[in-house]
Design an enzyme around this catalytic site. Structure first.
Site, mmCIF file in Angstrom:
data_model
loop_
_atom_site.group_PDB
_atom_site.id
_atom_site.type_symbol
_atom_site.label_atom_id
_atom_site.label_comp_id
_atom_site.label_asym_id
_atom_site.label_seq_id
_atom_site.Cartn_x
_atom_site.Cartn_y
_atom_site.Cartn_z
ATOM 1 N N HIS A 1 86.477 -7.607 1.071
ATOM 2 C CA HIS A 1 87.180 -6.690 1.965
ATOM 3 C C HIS A 1 88.501 -7.293 2.435
ATOM 4 O O HIS A 1 89.526 -6.609 2.518
ATOM 5 C CB HIS A 1 86.311 -6.322 3.171
ATOM 6 N N LYS B 1 72.887 -2.202 5.524
ATOM 7 C CA LYS B 1 71.752 -2.150 6.448
ATOM 8 C C LYS B 1 72.248 -2.561 7.817
ATOM 9 O O LYS B 1 73.179 -3.358 7.936
ATOM 10 C CB LYS B 1 70.623 -3.073 5.980
#
Lengths: 183, 279
Positions: free
Chosen positions: A38, A103
């Site tokens: 990222h 998650k």
């Protein structure tokens, strides 16, 4: 709760129908990216360069798989905890990303971005990496090979089992801890 | 003086790394099965079913249970009457990690904290040595995943806060962590010692068999009290709601300074991988 089979790239039509708690079997190509990837994707964006994949309709999977043993396309490949990508997700949603897969909880900023840009947050079962790898039929590193497990991979998935955790209408599946009764 | 060859240590460690990452220990499996029998919510049951199926598949394919094959943590008890020959014990453990993580196709997750460059071979391992009487070398291994470790905390409570303060801190920590650490979790609690020692006590408590009962009945009762309080939070498997927020609570307590009440909460995911070998 409904069940859907969807294929990437995802559209507003795909995501608007989804409600927290729905089961989605995802097909097509998804892209792996976690912390380090990222950061590098944002360096490319900030310098006006092209990303290694098209964000429009994309689904980004927060995963750093284990190495593929002989005879399998990938090793274990379950989700990592998503909050670490919270600072990146809103901008990616604004540029066309439709779904993230991970998650754990998301920030209010990510939830607001999902509402604004018709995005969705899917949960995959954490710690079920061997099982989830069965739904990944191909995997190719497409960028940042030097990051090893954190490289960006194009993964072809077949009926990848997901749960809608946050939908684009403000719905959320995670339960709030019952702090009063626990005392 | 009994001699132990470093080559034997390396071989044993390499095998442990692979076994721990691919075979869910029986105590954890039993707890997951028990939880599945007790849960009434369909989402909780489905998550637990997937975890058991995952364990079967990992065993069969030798894929790691989780892609996060952890940072390699060892507790090593060195008997007074042994001598390690042929090299250095710490290096032999690291060499075993290199071998096991390479041969087992395990993910190498060790990196420089600032540059984030991966060390490439899973080392250095975190090794805690202890000197004990006898002529044995006991090596306990835990691949510690990052997601649950990130939810762990150390705090220095005021002595007057006592057990109530400890209980509140642990409950709030688990509630705040919510779905992030892959519940149902195991909570290792270190009470006492110093700042750093409390964390080590907490980590060491996670090496216990999940189905054991603390040898001190008073501490055993406190473990049970906390386990019930944490399960009453209703977070459930993967945070989807249910009766099973934790698979167990383990407390490790030692005396501390008059002025202090150190408390460490080490959160461990449901993939409570641990292995031990005695040479």
């Amino acid at each position: 709760m409904a069940e859907y089979t969807l294929t990437t790239p995802l559209t507003d039509v795909d995501t608007i129908q989804l409600k927290a708690g729905d089961v989605v079997f995802l097909n097509g190509i998804i892209y792996s990216a976690r912390d380090a990837a990222h950061k590098k994707l944002f360096e490319l964006l900030d310098s006006g360069k092209e990303l290694p994949f098209d964000l429009e309709g994309s689904a980004i999977y927060y995963v750093g798989p284990s190495p593929a043993p002989p005879g399998r396309p990938i090793g274990s490949a379950g989700p990592t905890t998503s909050y670490r990508m919270d600072s990146f997700a809103p901008r990616l949603h604004s540029l066309g990303m439709k779904a993230s897969i991970g998650k754990g909880k998301r920030s209010d900023e990510v939830k607001a971005a999902m509402k604004e840009f018709k995005g969705v947050y899917f949960g995959a079962t954490g710690g079920a990496g061997a099982l989830l790898s069965n739904s990944i039929v191909e995997s190719t590193v497409i960028a940042f090979d030097e990051l090893g497990p954190e490289a960006v991979r194009a993964m072809k998935v077949k009926d990848f089992p997901l749960l809608v955790i946050n939908d684009c209408h403000g719905g959320e599946l995670y339960v709030k801890p019952k702090l009063d009764t626990a005392e | 003086m009994k001699e132990i060859q470093v080559m034997d240590v390396m071989e044993a460690v390499g095998k442990m790394c692979i076994k721990a990452n691919t075979e869910l220990p029986q105590d954890v499996r039993n707890k997951l099965e028990q939880a599945m029998a007790e849960e009434t919510s369909s989402s909780a049951k489905e998550v637990l079913r997937q975890l058991l199926e995952n364990a079967d598949l990992a065993m069969e394919t030798k894929l790691p249970l989780c892609q996060d094959c952890g940072l390699a943590v060892f507790f090593v008890e060195v008997g007074d009457d042994i001598k390690v020959v042929g090299g250095n014990l710490r290096e032999a453990i690291n060499e075993g990690v290199r071998k096991g993580y390479a041969e087992g196709y395990l993910r190498k997750s060790a990196c420089d904290p600032l540059t984030r460059v991966n060390t490439g071979d899973g080392t250095p391992a975190v090794v805690h040595f202890d000197l004990v009487p006898g002529d044995k070398l006991k090596i306990v291994f835990m691949p510690k995943g990052g997601g649950a470790e990130n939810m762990s905390r150390v705090t220095m409570l005021a002595p007057a806060q006592g057990w109530e303060g400890i209980k509140n801190f642990v409950i709030n920590r688990v509630a705040e962590a919510g779905p992030n650490p892959c519940p149902p979790t195991v909570i290792g609690i270190g009470i006492g010692g110093t700042f750093e020692h409390s964390a080590k006590l907490a980590k060491k408590s996670l090496m216990r068999n999940l189905e054991d009962t603390h040898s001190d009945p008073e501490i055993a009762a406190r473990e049970k009290e906390l386990e019930e309080a944490l399960n009453a939070l209703g977070i459930g498997p993967m945070g989807l709601g249910g009766k099973t927020t934790v698979l167990g609570v383990k407390i490790n307590m030692e005396p501390c300074h008059l002025a202090s009440l150190p408390l460490a909460v080490n959160v461990q995911c449901h993939s409570q991988r641990h292995e031990e070998v005695v040479l």
